[in-house]
Design a protein around this motif. Structure first.
Motif, short mmCIF file in Angstrom:
data_model
loop_
_atom_site.label_atom_id
_atom_site.label_comp_id
_atom_site.label_asym_id
_atom_site.label_seq_id
_atom_site.Cartn_x
_atom_site.Cartn_y
_atom_site.Cartn_z
N LYS A 1 0.82 -1.20 0.00
CA LYS A 1 0.00 0.00 0.00
C LYS A 1 0.86 1.26 0.00
CE LYS A 1 -4.11 2.13 1.90
NZ LYS A 1 -5.20 2.10 2.92
N LEU A 2 1.96 1.23 0.75
CA LEU A 2 2.84 2.40 0.77
C LEU A 2 3.37 2.74 -0.62
CD1 LEU A 2 5.10 2.15 3.96
CD2 LEU A 2 3.38 3.88 3.44
N LYS A 3 3.68 1.72 -1.42
CA LYS A 3 4.22 1.98 -2.75
C LYS A 3 3.21 2.75 -3.61
CE LYS A 3 7.42 -1.90 -2.63
NZ LYS A 3 7.84 -3.21 -3.18
N PHE A 4 1.96 2.39 -3.49
CA PHE A 4 0.94 3.14 -4.23
C PHE A 4 0.70 4.51 -3.60
CE2 PHE A 4 -0.09 -1.06 -5.94
CZ PHE A 4 -0.20 -0.74 -7.28
N MET A 5 0.87 4.61 -2.28
CA MET A 5 0.72 5.90 -1.62
C MET A 5 1.84 6.86 -2.01
SD MET A 5 -2.11 6.04 -0.09
CE MET A 5 -1.73 7.65 0.62
N PHE A 6 3.06 6.34 -2.26
CA PHE A 6 4.15 7.19 -2.74
C PHE A 6 3.74 7.82 -4.08
CE2 PHE A 6 7.34 4.05 -0.64
CZ PHE A 6 7.06 4.59 0.61
N ILE A 7 3.16 7.00 -4.94
CA ILE A 7 2.72 7.48 -6.26
C ILE A 7 1.59 8.48 -6.10
CG2 ILE A 7 1.63 6.77 -8.43
CD1 ILE A 7 3.09 4.05 -8.07
N ARG B 1 -9.56 2.18 -6.95
CA ARG B 1 -9.86 0.75 -6.96
C ARG B 1 -8.70 -0.06 -6.38
NH1 ARG B 1 -13.76 3.07 -7.64
NH2 ARG B 1 -15.51 2.66 -9.05
N VAL B 2 -7.49 0.36 -6.69
CA VAL B 2 -6.31 -0.34 -6.16
C VAL B 2 -6.25 -0.24 -4.64
CG1 VAL B 2 -3.79 -0.19 -5.98
CG2 VAL B 2 -4.88 -0.23 -8.23
N LEU B 3 -6.41 0.97 -4.11
CA LEU B 3 -6.34 1.16 -2.66
C LEU B 3 -7.49 0.45 -1.95
CD1 LEU B 3 -5.24 4.92 -2.45
CD2 LEU B 3 -3.82 2.87 -2.27
N GLU B 4 -8.66 0.45 -2.58
CA GLU B 4 -9.79 -0.29 -2.00
C GLU B 4 -9.51 -1.78 -1.99
OE1 GLU B 4 -13.61 2.62 -3.12
OE2 GLU B 4 -13.04 0.97 -4.46
N GLY B 5 -8.87 -2.28 -3.04
CA GLY B 5 -8.54 -3.70 -3.11
C GLY B 5 -7.53 -4.10 -2.04
N ILE B 6 -6.53 -3.26 -1.79
CA ILE B 6 -5.55 -3.55 -0.75
C ILE B 6 -6.22 -3.51 0.62
CG2 ILE B 6 -3.40 -2.81 0.34
CD1 ILE B 6 -2.55 -1.70 -2.41
N ASN B 7 -7.08 -2.51 0.83
CA ASN B 7 -7.81 -2.43 2.10
C ASN B 7 -8.67 -3.68 2.32
OD1 ASN B 7 -6.72 0.02 2.76
ND2 ASN B 7 -8.58 1.20 2.47
N TYR B 8 -9.26 -4.17 1.24
CA TYR B 8 -10.09 -5.37 1.35
C TYR B 8 -9.24 -6.57 1.75
CZ TYR B 8 -13.10 -9.27 0.06
OH TYR B 8 -13.83 -10.43 0.08
N GLU C 1 -6.03 -6.41 -8.28
CA GLU C 1 -4.70 -6.86 -8.67
C GLU C 1 -4.46 -6.61 -10.16
OE1 GLU C 1 -2.00 -10.93 -8.99
OE2 GLU C 1 -3.86 -10.96 -7.82
N GLU C 2 -5.48 -6.82 -10.97
CA GLU C 2 -5.34 -6.56 -12.40
C GLU C 2 -5.13 -5.07 -12.68
OE1 GLU C 2 -4.91 -8.67 -14.91
OE2 GLU C 2 -4.85 -10.18 -13.35
N PHE C 3 -5.78 -4.22 -11.88
CA PHE C 3 -5.54 -2.79 -12.01
C PHE C 3 -4.09 -2.46 -11.67
CE2 PHE C 3 -10.22 -2.18 -11.65
CZ PHE C 3 -10.39 -1.26 -12.68
N MET C 4 -3.56 -3.09 -10.62
CA MET C 4 -2.20 -2.79 -10.17
C MET C 4 -1.17 -3.03 -11.26
SD MET C 4 -2.11 -4.49 -6.36
CE MET C 4 -3.61 -4.57 -5.37
N ILE C 5 -1.33 -4.13 -11.99
CA ILE C 5 -0.30 -4.51 -12.97
C ILE C 5 -0.72 -4.24 -14.41
CG2 ILE C 5 0.62 -6.27 -11.43
CD1 ILE C 5 -0.82 -8.39 -13.04
N ASN C 6 -1.92 -3.67 -14.59
CA ASN C 6 -2.44 -3.42 -15.93
C ASN C 6 -1.58 -2.39 -16.67
OD1 ASN C 6 -4.11 -2.56 -18.18
ND2 ASN C 6 -5.82 -3.55 -17.13
N GLN C 7 -1.26 -2.68 -17.90
CA GLN C 7 -0.47 -1.75 -18.71
C GLN C 7 -1.15 -0.40 -18.86
OE1 GLN C 7 2.86 -3.13 -18.86
NE2 GLN C 7 2.72 -1.97 -20.75
#
Length: 324
Positions: free
Chosen positions: A117-123, A290-297, A249-255
């Motif tokens: 989650k921190l990595k996405f929060m940095f972004i 959606r990514v942050l919600e998925g990690i929270n889930y 997860e698909e959002f996280m790595i989606n091109q």
């Protein structure tokens, strides 16, 4: 970065005892520098033994690296117990205390999720500052003419700087308890500097490799999380069941997310296309949410519904990293 009592508590109870998570994350990131993520994407579902992971990672006659995998799989992952999935009830829910965040058998999983989650929060922090500054970078006036060429460079430097600061916070050996100090002494084959250098030493000069580096970091964290979740018989931890299945997860790595949107935003910024920037940010905000919600889930599932975080909340302390 000042040391508060909260940080020292997390340092002694989480960061040092579970440093194997950081070691495995670093090792996976280095592996992905040479091999495609597809090689290991489905590996967690097979719940592999440590020797199998060593073979997959192509490690030959390197005892320190083999020890990382053996300790992670045999010493941490193997202790995780299957969890009971539950039907989500959105009524009368409340945030419980964080005692569960220090549950010994799952604390390393929480740390892996915290790092992801921190990595996405940095972004997100970088992108929010850019948008709130009227789509302008905070750069000296004398370099303003170079601004169109500095977006991805600034994005990359912000990410790597905050990531390195976070690692130094978690790997700090200052003022730790005697009990944890003894644990640290047992792990002197791979030093703190080894971990930090493995993850942060690259200085990429071209935008494409800068974006690829950030994506490797994210995929490494996803892999580490999923290996632990699979041991608990949870194979899609980031998929939140609503009216439509949302696979974060698909959002996280989606091109179409970071690899495409960030360069597109950079190009729009370069061309001073305000309307296009606003449209791109709408797409970016949708995916990031959606990514942050998925990690929270995933955190909610791992804690049996006891850890319910705000969209930008974190399980453990991150110091003043977002104030710098």
């Amino acid at each position: 970065m000042p040391e508060s009592s909260d940080i020292l508590n997390d340092l002694n109870k989480v960061f040092i005892p579970c440093r194997t998570v950081l070691e495995m994350e670093a090792l996976t990131s280095l592996f992905l520098e040479h091999y495609n993520y597809e090689v290991i994407k489905e590996i967690p579902k097979s719940q592999p033994e440590s020797q199998r992971v060593i073979e997959i990672f192509r490690i030959l006659d390197c005892q320190p690296l083999e020890n990382i995998i053996k300790y992670f799989i045999d010493g941490v992952v193997s202790k995780l117990k299957p969890i009971v999935m539950y039907e989500r009830d959105h009524h009368d829910r409340f945030r419980m205390g964080n005692v569960v965040a220090y549950t010994k058998t799952r604390v390393c999983l929480y740390l892996a999720l915290h790092r992801l989650k921190l990595k996405f929060m940095f972004i997100k922090h970088f992108m929010d500052k850019f948008k709130n500054n009227e789509f302008k970078l905070n750069i000296p006036d004398e370099r303003e003419d170079l601004a169109p060429h500095l977006f991805i460079s600034s994005f990359y430097k912000n990410y790597t700087h905050k990531n390195e600061m976070n690692l130094k916070l978690m790997l700090s050996s200052k003022r730790i308890s005697e009990r944890v100090s003894k644990l640290l002494d047992l792990k002197d084959i791979i030093t703190n500097d080894d971990i930090i250098n493995a993850i942060t030493f690259k200085k990429y000069l071209d935008d494409n490799n800068r974006i690829k580096f950030v994506m490797r970091e994210i995929k490494a964290s996803i892999f580490v999380c999923k290996v632990m979740f699979a041991q608990m018989d949870v194979f899609d931890p980031f998929s939140e069941g609503k009216e439509l299945m949302i696979d974060a997860e698909e959002f996280m790595i989606n091109q179409d997310f970071i690899p495409v949107l960030i360069p597109a935003i950079s190009n729009a910024y370069s061309g001073s296309k305000r309307a296009q920037l606003e449209d791109l940010f709408q797409a970016y905000n949708f995916m990031m949410k959606r990514v942050l919600e998925g990690i929270n889930y995933a955190i909610e599932v791992a804690s049996g519904g006891q850890i319910l975080l705000d969209l930008e909340g974190t399980i453990y302390n991150s110091g003043n990293i977002f104030d710098i």
